[in-house]
Scaffold this motif. Sequence first.
Motif, PDB file in Angstrom:
ATOM      1  N   VAL B 186       0.853  -1.192   0.000  1.00 17.48           N
ATOM      2  CA  VAL B 186       0.000   0.000   0.000  1.00 17.48           C
ATOM      3  C   VAL B 186       0.894   1.249   0.000  1.00 17.48           C
ATOM      4  O   VAL B 186       1.626   1.495   0.959  1.00 17.48           O
ATOM      5  CB  VAL B 186      -0.944   0.011   1.215  1.00 17.48           C
ATOM      6  CG1 VAL B 186      -1.707   1.333   1.289  1.00 17.48           C
ATOM      7  CG2 VAL B 186      -1.932  -1.158   1.120  1.00 17.48           C
ATOM      8  N   PRO B 187       0.820   2.018  -1.087  1.00 23.16           N
ATOM      9  CA  PRO B 187       1.732   3.154  -1.251  1.00 23.16           C
ATOM     10  C   PRO B 187       1.210   4.440  -0.630  1.00 23.16           C
ATOM     11  O   PRO B 187       0.003   4.683  -0.596  1.00 23.16           O
ATOM     12  CB  PRO B 187       1.801   3.303  -2.769  1.00 23.16           C
ATOM     13  CG  PRO B 187       0.478   2.835  -3.251  1.00 23.16           C
ATOM     14  CD  PRO B 187      -0.061   1.833  -2.255  1.00 23.16           C
ATOM     15  N   THR B 188       2.144   5.274  -0.165  1.00 20.65           N
ATOM     16  CA  THR B 188       1.814   6.578   0.418  1.00 20.65           C
ATOM     17  C   THR B 188       2.575   7.714  -0.269  1.00 20.65           C
ATOM     18  O   THR B 188       2.534   8.847   0.203  1.00 20.65           O
ATOM     19  CB  THR B 188       2.154   6.599   1.916  1.00 20.65           C
ATOM     20  OG1 THR B 188       3.566   6.351   2.053  1.00 20.65           O
ATOM     21  CG2 THR B 188       1.384   5.544   2.680  1.00 20.65           C
ATOM     22  N   GLY B 189       3.276   7.401  -1.350  1.00 21.19           N
ATOM     23  CA  GLY B 189       4.027   8.415  -2.085  1.00 21.19           C
ATOM     24  C   GLY B 189       3.886   8.163  -3.571  1.00 21.19           C
ATOM     25  O   GLY B 189       3.411   7.112  -3.996  1.00 21.19           O
ATOM     26  N   GLN B 190       4.341   9.128  -4.361  1.00 22.98           N
ATOM     27  CA  GLN B 190       3.990   9.059  -5.776  1.00 22.98           C
ATOM     28  C   GLN B 190       4.633   7.897  -6.518  1.00 22.98           C
ATOM     29  O   GLN B 190       4.000   7.287  -7.377  1.00 22.98           O
ATOM     30  CB  GLN B 190       4.213  10.373  -6.480  1.00 22.98           C
ATOM     31  CG  GLN B 190       5.547  11.004  -6.296  1.00 22.98           C
ATOM     32  CD  GLN B 190       5.600  12.286  -7.132  1.00 22.98           C
ATOM     33  OE1 GLN B 190       5.101  12.340  -8.241  1.00 22.98           O
ATOM     34  NE2 GLN B 190       6.209  13.304  -6.591  1.00 22.98           N
ATOM     35  N   GLU B 220      -8.765   0.432   2.997  1.00 26.61           N
ATOM     36  CA  GLU B 220      -8.900  -0.050   1.624  1.00 26.61           C
ATOM     37  C   GLU B 220      -7.943  -1.216   1.356  1.00 26.61           C
ATOM     38  O   GLU B 220      -8.334  -2.245   0.796  1.00 26.61           O
ATOM     39  CB  GLU B 220      -8.615   1.111   0.653  1.00 26.61           C
ATOM     40  CG  GLU B 220      -8.565   0.738  -0.819  1.00 26.61           C
ATOM     41  CD  GLU B 220      -9.916   0.355  -1.391  1.00 26.61           C
ATOM     42  OE1 GLU B 220     -10.950   0.747  -0.809  1.00 26.61           O
ATOM     43  OE2 GLU B 220      -9.948  -0.357  -2.425  1.00 26.61           O
ATOM     44  N   GLY B 221      -6.683  -1.059   1.788  1.00 25.79           N
ATOM     45  CA  GLY B 221      -5.678  -2.084   1.505  1.00 25.79           C
ATOM     46  C   GLY B 221      -5.942  -3.393   2.227  1.00 25.79           C
ATOM     47  O   GLY B 221      -5.531  -4.466   1.764  1.00 25.79           O
ATOM     48  N   ALA B 222      -6.629  -3.315   3.364  1.00 27.07           N
ATOM     49  CA  ALA B 222      -6.845  -4.516   4.182  1.00 27.07           C
ATOM     50  C   ALA B 222      -7.943  -5.423   3.637  1.00 27.07           C
ATOM     51  O   ALA B 222      -8.089  -6.564   4.082  1.00 27.07           O
ATOM     52  CB  ALA B 222      -7.179  -4.107   5.620  1.00 27.07           C
ATOM     53  N   ASP B 226      -4.284 -10.600   3.930  1.00 28.99           N
ATOM     54  CA  ASP B 226      -3.821 -11.047   5.243  1.00 28.99           C
ATOM     55  C   ASP B 226      -2.764 -10.102   5.794  1.00 28.99           C
ATOM     56  O   ASP B 226      -2.653  -9.915   6.999  1.00 28.99           O
ATOM     57  CB  ASP B 226      -3.221 -12.458   5.140  1.00 28.99           C
ATOM     58  CG  ASP B 226      -4.207 -13.468   4.593  1.00 28.99           C
ATOM     59  OD1 ASP B 226      -5.333 -13.539   5.132  1.00 28.99           O
ATOM     60  OD2 ASP B 226      -3.872 -14.158   3.608  1.00 28.99           O
ATOM     61  N   VAL B 227      -1.964  -9.557   4.869  1.00 29.22           N
ATOM     62  CA  VAL B 227      -0.874  -8.669   5.270  1.00 29.22           C
ATOM     63  C   VAL B 227      -0.920  -7.406   4.412  1.00 29.22           C
ATOM     64  O   VAL B 227      -1.022  -7.486   3.187  1.00 29.22           O
ATOM     65  CB  VAL B 227       0.504  -9.359   5.080  1.00 29.22           C
ATOM     66  CG1 VAL B 227       1.633  -8.415   5.498  1.00 29.22           C
ATOM     67  CG2 VAL B 227       0.564 -10.665   5.856  1.00 29.22           C
ATOM     68  N   VAL B 228      -0.850  -6.255   5.070  1.00 31.75           N
ATOM     69  CA  VAL B 228      -0.718  -4.974   4.381  1.00 31.75           C
ATOM     70  C   VAL B 228       0.692  -4.459   4.648  1.00 31.75           C
ATOM     71  O   VAL B 228       1.084  -4.270   5.798  1.00 31.75           O
ATOM     72  CB  VAL B 228      -1.759  -3.955   4.901  1.00 31.75           C
ATOM     73  CG1 VAL B 228      -1.436  -2.544   4.409  1.00 31.75           C
ATOM     74  CG2 VAL B 228      -3.164  -4.364   4.467  1.00 31.75           C
TER      75      VAL B 228
END
Lengths: 359, 359
Positions: B186-190, B220-222, B226-228
């Motif tokens: 799950v990304p938090t940057g561009q 959303e990612g979860a 099982d793992v984010v």
Amino acid sequence: MPHTAPTFLIVADGKLAVETAKTATSAIRYLPERVVAVLDASKAGRTCQDVLGFGGAIPVVGTIEEGFARGPQALLVGIAPTGGALPPAWRGWVLAAIDRGLEVWSGLHTYLSDDPELATRAKARGVRLFDFRKPPEHLPVANGRARLVEAHVCLTVGTDCSSGKMTAQVELVAGLQAKGLRTRFVPTGQTGILLAGWGISVDAVVADFIAGAAEQLVLEGAKDADVVLLEGQGSLIHPGYSGVTLGLLHGACPASLVLCHQSSRRLIGQYHGASAWVPIPPLAQMVRLYEDAVAPIRPAKVIGIALNTYDLAESAARDAVRRAEDETGLPATDPVRFDKASLVNAIASAVARRHGPPA
Amino acid sequence: MPHTAPTFLIVADGKLAVETAKTATSAIRYLPERVVAVLDASKAGRTCQDVLGFGGAIPVVGTIEEGFARGPQALLVGIAPTGGALPPAWRGWVLAAIDRGLEVWSGLHTYLSDDPELATRAKARGVRLFDFRKPPEHLPVANGRARLVEAHVCLTVGTDCSSGKMTAQVELVAGLQAKGLRTRFVPTGQTGILLAGWGISVDAVVADFIAGAAEQLVLEGAKDADVVLLEGQGSLIHPGYSGVTLGLLHGACPASLVLCHQSSRRLIGQYHGASAWVPIPPLAQMVRLYEDAVAPIRPAKVIGIALNTYDLAESAARDAVRRAEDETGLPATDPVRFDKASLVNAIASAVARRHGPPA
């Protein structure tokens, strides 16, 4: 940049109450000598004291013309409209103010200065539309410049939001000035900006620039000042707002901290009623959390505790002050309710330790 | 919300180099199988491998038509123009892509979707203009909802920016999937958004909503995971960006943390060359800082160390890994360069401790 606010006619139409008009009632509470009248047709003819329980003889008027007749320097939009768009009546009031050459101050999320009709008219008339929630453009990324100022920067930090971080600073200015220290309150939120006439709402800037906004405020506030009393925001353990708190702490590089706490509160965000779940730890633990968080950037100590005891009986409030002192070994008081001297002296001593006593 | 990216024709006109085209070169490095061609007339006829030292046979082409002939699903604006405004040639390329029905992805600070000509044309053609730096509207204020998800959320945290927090997560996905764990990056940057096809640039949101953006990403990612593996940002002791780091930590409510560090770095921000001044403390102290910071919201432990040793000779890199393990008592590796198993196993064990082993 002016460091005082003008005199205001406040627009609070139909909503003059603490719950529904935070900006308006903050101005009336903290700046009564600058409020010439409040427009609320539903309460016209009464005084603020009568409607709110504070604000003395400030009149509530029923028409914008009655307000203008009181000679304000600025119109303050003191409530938010339902839905966000500017109601037609308000637009008329703002245009009338511009035509009279009055500044217009607004804390709305919809910026007046982005409205083509209002912006054009204000420009033609040469008056300022001041959206005091709107962050300045071109903020820097912070890089420790604030730690190099000569002035002593004292930041209030809190166990939670709404715990008295702005109020404590406002209450301490006069006492420090009486000691010969040129003292400036520096606001970081909209009510503080209203009081001081300048500042940045740090919670409204883009995340990368929180610390940069704090740095810029300190550099500006430190000019010609011995002491900067910087308004803190949020809490390091607030699940929603902690990022603002840490960014402000690291951008400001304070020399000292004052920890603020509402004595009756047990959970973060409890004042909202719903879904509070993070317990507020003991004050001594909060002191350590803040000191540990700032240490890598610029070591600073918590030098006093400012309690907010507004909802406690006097004996319970005095007990809370004593307990806070016992628990932390630091001077504590409720600076609104009790003697402020212990906090004023704590800050003055911190200044003297660095610079020697004032001349 | 799609969770994979399309195939790209990348615009990097005249600037195809790691220093001048971060978005373009990240896509080529991490997503080579999705890049059909790169437009840079100054290097036309060569391969990415030849120009950059990575990217294999991806061709560099001299005209937009040659690029289109390779059959991309999207145009990616992979560099920023000098000054900020869209140069006329680029506008022509974007319009040509829209006319062919290609999505257009952009990491520019000036949003393509705010450009009336481009927005109108894209709407008429039914294609998406995806400004992947632009935060979504109506983000919530975080309130701990992320701590309630069933998935195990592992967040990378760092001693500094640019220390490998995205890369570590990307490198660990396959190993966890091989253990039967449905694992989502799950990304938090561009750059991360480019790899995953979705996400939020948390440093671009308004300060009050940093944690809210993290919370929304975790929720959303979860789903069906099982793992984010959540990409971290900045550092708790970065003078400019620490607010983003703490907001992300508190909004995400991770179950475990992996600490990332570039072994050769001694000062925060040293990679920028200028004005670095905050020393990076020992790793064991950074572990404590992060664990103490997250504890009041949701206690979580650092379970491993991901080192970035790209600038060290192999023996020095292996020494750095051993020292990190000795100093912290935790498994450590450079997941790009050496065996990833120790970190994969550390995360899988943390998942098993809560849920039991995967079926």
